[in-house]
Motif scaffolding. Structure first.
Motif, PDB file in Angstrom:
ATOM      1  N   SER A  25      47.555  41.358  33.784  1.00  0.00           N
ATOM      2  CA  SER A  25      47.771  42.794  33.585  1.00  0.00           C
ATOM      3  C   SER A  25      47.273  43.244  32.211  1.00  0.00           C
TER       4      SER A  25
ATOM      5  N   THR B  47      54.005  41.882  38.102  1.00  0.00           N
ATOM      6  CA  THR B  47      53.169  42.428  39.169  1.00  0.00           C
ATOM      7  C   THR B  47      53.634  41.855  40.503  1.00  0.00           C
TER       8      THR B  47
ATOM      9  N   ASP C  87      44.861  44.387  40.086  1.00  0.00           N
ATOM     10  CA  ASP C  87      45.802  43.477  39.433  1.00  0.00           C
ATOM     11  C   ASP C  87      46.602  42.783  40.532  1.00  0.00           C
TER      12      ASP C  87
END
Length: 179
Positions: A32, A57, A75
């Motif tokens: 990220s 995430t 991502d």
């Protein structure tokens, strides 16, 4: 950012074709943070990918590049966690929909990195291996060795990545990637 400029110039045609770039790797490797830095976005910016000291995430998330609207950085959650086990990871994140892959690793080239690279190569797609947080490795080596040589350490790290059977471009990035 210089990295995205290279990717865009070498990977995108003059047509406005979308380029879907997957940023993958193990949890905590800096995926990220990389997505933010490569887009020139500060972590506090509302457009930033969330970062944290725990698994952050939890779903595949797209982030547009502000300068190149047809470049989308995805991502991906970290591979090999209890939430995203390695044996189901490719199916869970939909690996086939991406055009280019960046595998981020904060440490050594690990088994999951090799699995990812092999699967990407089977799909005949391009990838880049990024070793992040290199400044931590340099700092540790400097503390341990009397005759410390930063270039030798970086060369050893690159060779370790190559010996991990990564037949791709290798980038070494510092923890403070924007500097």
């Amino acid at each position: 950012s210089h990295v995205v400029e290279i990717l865009v110039i070498s990977s995108i045609s003059r047509d406005n074709i979308p380029l879907n770039i997957a940023v993958t790797g193990e949890c905590g490797s800096g995926k990220s943070s990389f997505v933010n830095v490569v887009r020139g976005i500060e972590h506090e910016d509302e457009r930033a990918a969330p970062t944290g000291c725990v698994e952050t995430t939890m779903e595949v998330t797209p982030y547009l590049h502000p300068k190149y609207p047809n470049v989308i950085f995805w991502d991906l959650p970290g591979i090999g966690t209890t939430n995203f086990p390695a044996d189901k990871y490719l199916e869970h994140v939909g690996f086939e929909k991406f055009d280019f892959f960046i595998i981020i690793s904060a440490d050594r080239f690990r088994e999951n990195d090799v699995k990812l690279a092999r699967e990407i190569q089977k799909m005949e797609k391009r990838l880049c291996f990024v070793r992040s947080k290199i400044d931590y490795n340099i700092q540790d080596e400097k503390r341990r060795k009397k005759n410390f040589d930063a270039e030798k350490t970086l060369t050893r790290i690159r060779e370790d990545c190559i010996q991990g059977k990564c037949l791709c471009r290798i980038l070494l990035l510092y923890h403070k990637m924007g500097h």
